[in-house]
Design a protein around this motif. Structure first.
Motif, PDB file in Angstrom:
ATOM      1  N   CYS A  87       9.255   2.107   6.268  1.00 40.41           N
ATOM      2  CA  CYS A  87       9.636   3.445   5.816  1.00 40.41           C
ATOM      3  C   CYS A  87      11.134   3.695   5.888  1.00 40.41           C
ATOM      4  CB  CYS A  87       8.891   4.503   6.631  1.00 40.41           C
ATOM      5  SG  CYS A  87       7.112   4.534   6.326  1.00 40.41           S
ATOM      6  N   ASN A  88      11.863   2.899   6.657  1.00 35.29           N
ATOM      7  CA  ASN A  88      13.302   3.095   6.775  1.00 35.29           C
ATOM      8  C   ASN A  88      14.122   2.047   6.039  1.00 35.29           C
ATOM      9  OD1 ASN A  88      13.964   5.442   8.760  1.00 35.29           O
ATOM     10  ND2 ASN A  88      12.225   4.385   9.659  1.00 35.29           N
ATOM     11  N   MET A  90       0.822  -1.206   0.000  1.00 34.61           N
ATOM     12  CA  MET A  90       0.000   0.000   0.000  1.00 34.61           C
ATOM     13  C   MET A  90       0.864   1.267   0.000  1.00 34.61           C
ATOM     14  SD  MET A  90      -3.003   1.010   2.657  1.00 34.61           S
ATOM     15  CE  MET A  90      -3.801  -0.574   2.314  1.00 34.61           C
ATOM     16  N   LEU A  91       1.906   1.272   0.816  1.00 29.10           N
ATOM     17  CA  LEU A  91       2.771   2.446   0.884  1.00 29.10           C
ATOM     18  C   LEU A  91       3.544   2.651  -0.421  1.00 29.10           C
ATOM     19  CD1 LEU A  91       4.066   2.100   4.543  1.00 29.10           C
ATOM     20  CD2 LEU A  91       2.663   3.951   3.639  1.00 29.10           C
ATOM     21  N   ARG A  92       3.948   1.569  -1.045  1.00 27.18           N
ATOM     22  CA  ARG A  92       4.637   1.686  -2.332  1.00 27.18           C
ATOM     23  C   ARG A  92       3.695   2.233  -3.407  1.00 27.18           C
ATOM     24  NH1 ARG A  92       8.366  -3.847  -2.589  1.00 27.18           N
ATOM     25  NH2 ARG A  92      10.121  -2.982  -1.411  1.00 27.18           N
ATOM     26  N   LEU A  93       2.438   1.841  -3.329  1.00 30.99           N
ATOM     27  CA  LEU A  93       1.457   2.303  -4.313  1.00 30.99           C
ATOM     28  C   LEU A  93       1.038   3.750  -4.053  1.00 30.99           C
ATOM     29  CD1 LEU A  93      -0.464   1.568  -6.678  1.00 30.99           C
ATOM     30  CD2 LEU A  93      -2.134   0.861  -4.945  1.00 30.99           C
ATOM     31  N   GLU A  94       0.759   4.073  -2.798  1.00 35.03           N
ATOM     32  CA  GLU A  94       0.210   5.391  -2.452  1.00 35.03           C
ATOM     33  C   GLU A  94       1.283   6.481  -2.390  1.00 35.03           C
ATOM     34  OE1 GLU A  94      -2.908   6.278  -1.906  1.00 35.03           O
ATOM     35  OE2 GLU A  94      -3.987   4.373  -1.688  1.00 35.03           O
ATOM     36  N   LYS A  95       2.519   6.125  -2.001  1.00 31.25           N
ATOM     37  CA  LYS A  95       3.614   7.078  -1.830  1.00 31.25           C
ATOM     38  C   LYS A  95       3.176   8.294  -1.003  1.00 31.25           C
ATOM     39  CE  LYS A  95       6.283   5.881  -5.939  1.00 31.25           C
ATOM     40  NZ  LYS A  95       5.506   4.698  -6.322  1.00 31.25           N
ATOM     41  N   PRO A  96       2.773   8.071   0.233  1.00 32.46           N
ATOM     42  CA  PRO A  96       2.322   9.201   1.059  1.00 32.46           C
ATOM     43  C   PRO A  96       3.485  10.070   1.513  1.00 32.46           C
ATOM     44  CG  PRO A  96       2.442   7.232   2.391  1.00 32.46           C
ATOM     45  CD  PRO A  96       2.742   6.794   0.974  1.00 32.46           C
ATOM     46  N   LEU A 103      10.845   3.146  -2.060  1.00 31.85           N
ATOM     47  CA  LEU A 103      10.177   4.233  -1.353  1.00 31.85           C
ATOM     48  C   LEU A 103      11.146   5.400  -1.230  1.00 31.85           C
ATOM     49  CD1 LEU A 103       8.443   2.365   1.594  1.00 31.85           C
ATOM     50  CD2 LEU A 103       7.306   3.456  -0.316  1.00 31.85           C
ATOM     51  N   GLN A 104      10.664   6.602  -1.485  1.00 27.36           N
ATOM     52  CA  GLN A 104      11.486   7.781  -1.274  1.00 27.36           C
ATOM     53  C   GLN A 104      11.381   8.161   0.192  1.00 27.36           C
ATOM     54  OE1 GLN A 104      10.513  10.892  -4.074  1.00 27.36           O
ATOM     55  NE2 GLN A 104       9.816   9.394  -5.564  1.00 27.36           N
ATOM     56  N   ARG A 105      12.456   8.018   0.932  1.00 29.52           N
ATOM     57  CA  ARG A 105      12.366   8.192   2.379  1.00 29.52           C
ATOM     58  C   ARG A 105      11.916   9.597   2.756  1.00 29.52           C
ATOM     59  NH1 ARG A 105      17.407   5.942   5.579  1.00 29.52           N
ATOM     60  NH2 ARG A 105      16.152   6.889   7.218  1.00 29.52           N
TER      61      ARG A 105
END
Length: 353
Positions: free
Chosen positions: A98-99, A74-80, A104-106
């Protein structure tokens, strides 16, 4: 516009409902907000989610490896821009995700953690959060004492650790109390306790106190609003009620989508907890100017309740002290406003920057 995703489990406890309140409070002209609930659409918390708040359900009963990978996807898709969680294991999952080195762009995944005091104090969880929480972008403590514990026990850097009192949704509470009284015993004195039936909440202490109260005030009733599972503690409460011959005076109301009508129409709220982080229902009781009795299980209880002004404070786990307070308050009228003020929407909006 910044994107914020708030992760939460499906129970309707204080931490979960505070997360929903934060999601509702965030400025929608500045933030694109989504709530992600680990459970199904039929979970208890869904009853408190407004129709205009975007929500996604992970359909997981437990926070295990499958839930972790769903969160990662989900985080990879949404990129919040920001991710937030208020439950310890969700916090740990998100910090790892996230780390970790990935696509993912930190700088676009700033993770906030908000942790209950119980998680700070319990053994295994303490080791996990001590390992991962210092890596969070910001950590939110609900009280000054919790902030100090996070710094000293968990090793969270002072610069990352923020203290904000839990917010309350006053508009929602106001809309709920217009309901008619749920009580059908009009000539009794009605104490209400709200929370899941767990050892931490101390309902066994409250039931034992009621036995003493009824020797002086026989028409006293206790209403417990919250889920009572068919587990060891839930069953022990049933056995205790029967043992003390209180079946007609202790009422288990179960989970309620509107607990505020029980609070508003009661004569007094009781907090019998052995331990708390920041008891939201006590704050809500103070907002409604409802007199209350509470164990001083954490220092902030004495800030929410001014003893003898808007309620009575009792030493932790003192059953006779609680019973005496329950007797005493029936001849008092302590409905004054509390001097405690929860954090505002402005404070929570400024946190996400």
């Amino acid at each position: 516009m910044k994107k914020v995703i708030l992760f939460v489990t499906g129970a309707a406890g204080g931490a979960q409902r505070v997360t929903v309140t934060i999601a509702k409070m965030l400025d929608k002209s500045r933030f694109e907000v989504k709530l992600v609930i680990s459970s199904t659409k039929e979970c208890e918390l869904s009853k408190f989610v407004p129709d205009d708040l975007p929500v996604e359900y992970m359909n997981e009963q437990h926070l295990r490896l499958k839930a972790f990978f769903k969160m990662l996807q989900m985080l990879r898709l949404e990129k919040p821009d920001y991710a937030f969680a208020s439950m310890s294991l969700l916090c740990i999952f998100l910090i790892i995700i996230c780390n970790a080195p990935s696509n993912l762009q930190r700088q676009r995944d700033k993770f906030f953690a908000s942790l209950c005091r119980y998680a700070i104090k319990s053994g295994l969880v303490t080791k996990l959060v001590k390992r991962f929480f210092p890596d969070a972008y910001k950590v939110v403590a609900q009280t000054p004492m919790m902030r100090q514990e996070m710094i000293e026990i968990l090793g969270v850097p002072e610069s990352k650790c923020y203290q904000l009192y839990n917010p309350i949704d006053t508009d929602y509470i106001d809309s709920c109390i217009v309901s008619t009284s749920p009580y059908d015993v009009s000539d009794s004195y009605k104490f209400v306790a709200i929370g899941r039936c767990a050892h931490q909440k101390g309902f066994d202490l409250l039931i034992r106190a009621l036995k003493q109260v009824r020797e002086v005030k026989p028409n006293t009733h206790v209403y417990i609003v919250g889920t009572k599972s068919n587990d060891y503690y839930g069953n022990s409460l049933d056995m205790l009620v029967n043992e003390l011959d209180l079946a007609d005076y202790v009422h288990f109301e179960g989970f309620q989508s509107n607990p505020y009508k029980y609070l508003y129409h009661s004569d007094c709220f009781v907090l019998s907890s052995r331990d708390e982080g920041l008891p939201n229902v006590l704050i809500e009781s103070a907002y409604l100017k409802k007199q209350a009795i509470a164990y001083k299980c954490i220092p902030i209880v004495s800030e929410i309740i001014s003893d003898g002004i808007n309620g009575l404070c009792v030493e932790p786990e003192d059953i006779t002290g609680l019973a005496n307070a329950m007797i005493k308050i029936q001849s008092l009228d302590l409905n004054s406003a509390s001097t405690y003020y929860p954090s505002s929407a402005k404070e929570y909006n400024s946190l996400f920057q």
